[in-house]
Motif scaffolding. Structure first.
Motif, PDB file in Angstrom:
ATOM      1  N   ALA A 194       0.852  -1.192   0.000  1.00 43.93           N
ATOM      2  CA  ALA A 194       0.000   0.000   0.000  1.00 43.93           C
ATOM      3  C   ALA A 194       0.885   1.238   0.000  1.00 43.93           C
ATOM      4  O   ALA A 194       1.942   1.260   0.637  1.00 43.93           O
ATOM      5  CB  ALA A 194      -0.928   0.009   1.217  1.00 43.93           C
ATOM      6  N   ALA A 195       0.445   2.276  -0.707  1.00 40.20           N
ATOM      7  CA  ALA A 195       1.223   3.509  -0.795  1.00 40.20           C
ATOM      8  C   ALA A 195       0.313   4.646  -1.229  1.00 40.20           C
ATOM      9  O   ALA A 195      -0.862   4.438  -1.561  1.00 40.20           O
ATOM     10  CB  ALA A 195       2.384   3.348  -1.787  1.00 40.20           C
ATOM     11  N   ASP A 196       0.872   5.849  -1.213  1.00 38.83           N
ATOM     12  CA  ASP A 196       0.104   7.031  -1.632  1.00 38.83           C
ATOM     13  C   ASP A 196       0.395   7.394  -3.082  1.00 38.83           C
ATOM     14  O   ASP A 196       0.152   8.518  -3.501  1.00 38.83           O
ATOM     15  CB  ASP A 196       0.418   8.215  -0.722  1.00 38.83           C
ATOM     16  N   HIS A 197       0.929   6.450  -3.858  1.00 39.14           N
ATOM     17  CA  HIS A 197       1.281   6.718  -5.258  1.00 39.14           C
ATOM     18  C   HIS A 197       0.957   5.494  -6.104  1.00 39.14           C
ATOM     19  O   HIS A 197       0.654   4.409  -5.585  1.00 39.14           O
ATOM     20  CB  HIS A 197       2.769   7.055  -5.393  1.00 39.14           C
ATOM     21  N   LEU A 198       1.021   5.674  -7.430  1.00 42.09           N
ATOM     22  CA  LEU A 198       0.745   4.592  -8.363  1.00 42.09           C
ATOM     23  C   LEU A 198       1.978   4.230  -9.194  1.00 42.09           C
ATOM     24  O   LEU A 198       1.847   3.736 -10.314  1.00 42.09           O
ATOM     25  CB  LEU A 198      -0.400   4.995  -9.302  1.00 42.09           C
ATOM     26  N   ARG A 199       3.145   4.480  -8.653  1.00 42.81           N
ATOM     27  CA  ARG A 199       4.361   4.168  -9.389  1.00 42.81           C
ATOM     28  C   ARG A 199       4.611   2.652  -9.399  1.00 42.81           C
ATOM     29  O   ARG A 199       3.988   1.900  -8.646  1.00 42.81           O
ATOM     30  CB  ARG A 199       5.551   4.907  -8.790  1.00 42.81           C
ATOM     31  N   THR A 200       5.562   2.235 -10.238  1.00 41.88           N
ATOM     32  CA  THR A 200       5.867   0.814 -10.380  1.00 41.88           C
ATOM     33  C   THR A 200       6.302   0.181  -9.062  1.00 41.88           C
ATOM     34  O   THR A 200       6.084  -1.017  -8.831  1.00 41.88           O
ATOM     35  CB  THR A 200       6.974   0.621 -11.442  1.00 41.88           C
TER      36      THR A 200
ATOM     37  N   THR B 278     -15.306  -7.659  -3.192  1.00 39.40           N
ATOM     38  CA  THR B 278     -15.668  -8.180  -1.869  1.00 39.40           C
ATOM     39  C   THR B 278     -15.057  -7.335  -0.761  1.00 39.40           C
ATOM     40  O   THR B 278     -15.715  -7.034   0.248  1.00 39.40           O
ATOM     41  CB  THR B 278     -15.195  -9.632  -1.732  1.00 39.40           C
ATOM     42  N   LEU B 279     -13.810  -6.933  -0.919  1.00 42.04           N
ATOM     43  CA  LEU B 279     -13.129  -6.122   0.092  1.00 42.04           C
ATOM     44  C   LEU B 279     -13.847  -4.797   0.305  1.00 42.04           C
ATOM     45  O   LEU B 279     -14.055  -4.362   1.444  1.00 42.04           O
ATOM     46  CB  LEU B 279     -11.675  -5.877  -0.328  1.00 42.04           C
ATOM     47  N   LYS B 280     -14.256  -4.164  -0.782  1.00 44.19           N
ATOM     48  CA  LYS B 280     -14.963  -2.884  -0.660  1.00 44.19           C
ATOM     49  C   LYS B 280     -16.354  -3.078  -0.080  1.00 44.19           C
ATOM     50  O   LYS B 280     -16.806  -2.279   0.757  1.00 44.19           O
ATOM     51  CB  LYS B 280     -15.049  -2.212  -2.031  1.00 44.19           C
ATOM     52  N   GLY B 281     -17.050  -4.125  -0.520  1.00 43.94           N
ATOM     53  CA  GLY B 281     -18.411  -4.351  -0.048  1.00 43.94           C
ATOM     54  C   GLY B 281     -18.492  -4.737   1.414  1.00 43.94           C
ATOM     55  O   GLY B 281     -19.454  -4.390   2.105  1.00 43.94           O
ATOM     56  N   GLU B 282     -17.485  -5.439   1.922  1.00 43.48           N
ATOM     57  CA  GLU B 282     -17.536  -5.921   3.306  1.00 43.48           C
ATOM     58  C   GLU B 282     -16.778  -5.044   4.287  1.00 43.48           C
ATOM     59  O   GLU B 282     -17.001  -5.152   5.496  1.00 43.48           O
ATOM     60  CB  GLU B 282     -16.983  -7.353   3.371  1.00 43.48           C
ATOM     61  N   LEU B 283     -15.871  -4.197   3.788  1.00 42.81           N
ATOM     62  CA  LEU B 283     -15.056  -3.407   4.714  1.00 42.81           C
ATOM     63  C   LEU B 283     -14.933  -1.943   4.316  1.00 42.81           C
ATOM     64  O   LEU B 283     -15.369  -1.061   5.049  1.00 42.81           O
ATOM     65  CB  LEU B 283     -13.656  -4.017   4.821  1.00 42.81           C
ATOM     66  N   LEU B 284     -14.366  -1.675   3.158  1.00 42.49           N
ATOM     67  CA  LEU B 284     -13.924  -0.319   2.836  1.00 42.49           C
ATOM     68  C   LEU B 284     -15.059   0.678   2.666  1.00 42.49           C
ATOM     69  O   LEU B 284     -14.918   1.850   3.012  1.00 42.49           O
ATOM     70  CB  LEU B 284     -13.062  -0.340   1.573  1.00 42.49           C
TER      71      LEU B 284
ATOM     72  N   ALA C  80      -6.599   3.133   7.433  1.00 38.57           N
ATOM     73  CA  ALA C  80      -7.116   2.276   6.364  1.00 38.57           C
ATOM     74  C   ALA C  80      -6.166   1.111   6.115  1.00 38.57           C
ATOM     75  O   ALA C  80      -6.600  -0.035   5.927  1.00 38.57           O
ATOM     76  CB  ALA C  80      -7.303   3.093   5.087  1.00 38.57           C
ATOM     77  N   ARG C  81      -4.880   1.383   6.144  1.00 39.49           N
ATOM     78  CA  ARG C  81      -3.881   0.345   5.894  1.00 39.49           C
ATOM     79  C   ARG C  81      -3.953  -0.743   6.966  1.00 39.49           C
ATOM     80  O   ARG C  81      -3.921  -1.948   6.665  1.00 39.49           O
ATOM     81  CB  ARG C  81      -2.498   0.970   5.867  1.00 39.49           C
ATOM     82  N   VAL C  82      -4.066  -0.343   8.233  1.00 37.28           N
ATOM     83  CA  VAL C  82      -4.120  -1.306   9.327  1.00 37.28           C
ATOM     84  C   VAL C  82      -5.392  -2.158   9.230  1.00 37.28           C
ATOM     85  O   VAL C  82      -5.366  -3.367   9.474  1.00 37.28           O
ATOM     86  CB  VAL C  82      -4.059  -0.584  10.685  1.00 37.28           C
ATOM     87  N   SER C  83      -6.513  -1.541   8.871  1.00 36.34           N
ATOM     88  CA  SER C  83      -7.767  -2.274   8.772  1.00 36.34           C
ATOM     89  C   SER C  83      -7.748  -3.291   7.639  1.00 36.34           C
ATOM     90  O   SER C  83      -8.308  -4.383   7.765  1.00 36.34           O
ATOM     91  CB  SER C  83      -8.932  -1.286   8.568  1.00 36.34           C
ATOM     92  N   VAL C  84      -7.108  -2.951   6.537  1.00 32.70           N
ATOM     93  CA  VAL C  84      -7.003  -3.868   5.420  1.00 32.70           C
ATOM     94  C   VAL C  84      -6.174  -5.087   5.795  1.00 32.70           C
ATOM     95  O   VAL C  84      -6.478  -6.216   5.426  1.00 32.70           O
ATOM     96  CB  VAL C  84      -6.406  -3.165   4.177  1.00 32.70           C
ATOM     97  N   VAL C  85      -5.096  -4.859   6.556  1.00 37.97           N
ATOM     98  CA  VAL C  85      -4.244  -5.961   6.989  1.00 37.97           C
ATOM     99  C   VAL C  85      -5.016  -6.913   7.894  1.00 37.97           C
ATOM    100  O   VAL C  85      -4.906  -8.123   7.797  1.00 37.97           O
ATOM    101  CB  VAL C  85      -3.012  -5.425   7.738  1.00 37.97           C
TER     102      VAL C  85
END
Length: 259
Positions: A166-172, A237-243, A254-259
């Motif tokens: 997870a990061a705040d950018h969309l780089r490679t 599923t991740l968005k529908g059940e959590l995010l 958000a990062r901690v909750s996803v983990v």
């Protein structure tokens, strides 16, 4: 409103208050409202409108902004301009909710090296094929700090997330970190990694990393979400059940909750 001392002096001396207000460009309504402590007609009207605006805003569960509240007021017969409704909302500290513009996570690079589709929509699980085929994708999580981007690597056979970043950018580096995390955890000897044709996945840097790790790259067709259906289904599923069920004050929460 503070009344100029000159007007008070003119009033006490018996001079014309109208003329004094004209000279100082102060309305007589404001002058007498100040002396009597009773708000003028416009102030009273603003107070009444603010009460109705607040009621409409609460009824909408805090979602309506000035345009929609203005429509409701007009529908109920209230004569109120849109700018006035917006001003009264600002004064009352009321704001509406708006849909954020979704970021584009898949941007194809027309100059990228062509790669085959080694999965061909075969996402049927099977224990004998564990660590032979992976797939991955990128999604985004809206937070009050800004977007948090999440890249995953999923084992097609077990349907388990074997690596993520997870990061705040969309780089490679985002997708590279996810693939490296999956490789550290599973240590595969011969694995295919399947993705869409996003420029992060088709970049030379990602290809070099995959070669060093012994990972064969596979990509689906442009504009064909079914070519990477398993990754798309996981994010749904991740968005529908959590995010999508709460707001995230920061990328860290958000990062901690996803983990």
């Amino acid at each position: 409103m503070t009344v100029h001392p000159f007007i008070e002096a003119e009033k006490q001396s018996g001079h014309n208050v109208k003329r004094a207000c004209e000279l100082l460009k102060v309305s007589r309504t404001a002058f007498y409202a100040r002396r009597t402590g009773i708000p003028g007609p416009r102030r009273q009207r603003d107070q009444a409108l603010t009460e109705k605006i607040t009621a409409v805003h609460q009824y909408s569960r805090g979602t309506y902004g000035a345009p929609r509240i203005h429509i409701v007021l007009r529908r109920e017969g209230e004569i109120c301009g849109r700018r006035r409704a917006a001003r009264l909302m600002r004064d009352a500290g009321l704001t509406g909710r708006y849909r954020r513009r979704r970021p584009v996570t898949t941007v194809s690079d027309p100059g990228a090296t062509a790669r085959p589709d080694l999965v061909t929509r075969q996402f049927t699980p099977g224990p004998a094929a564990v660590n032979s085929r992976w797939c991955g994708d990128i999604t985004y999580v809206p937070t009050e700090e800004g977007w948090l981007y999440l890249a995953t690597v999923i084992d097609i056979a077990s349907r388990r997330v074997v690596g993520w970043a997870a990061a705040d950018h969309l780089r490679t580096e985002l997708v590279a970190d996810a693939l490296q995390a999956a490789h550290r955890q599973r240590r595969p000897t011969d694995v295919v990694f399947h993705s869409d044709r996003g420029c992060q996945y088709t970049s030379a840097a990602f290809a070099a990393l995959a070669k060093n790790l012994g990972v064969r790259l596979s990509v689906g067709r442009t504009g064909q979400c079914w070519d990477n259906a398993l990754a798309e289904s996981f994010f749904s599923t991740l968005k529908g059940e959590l995010l999508d069920h709460r707001t995230w004050p920061s990328r860290a929460t958000a990062r901690v909750s996803v983990v």
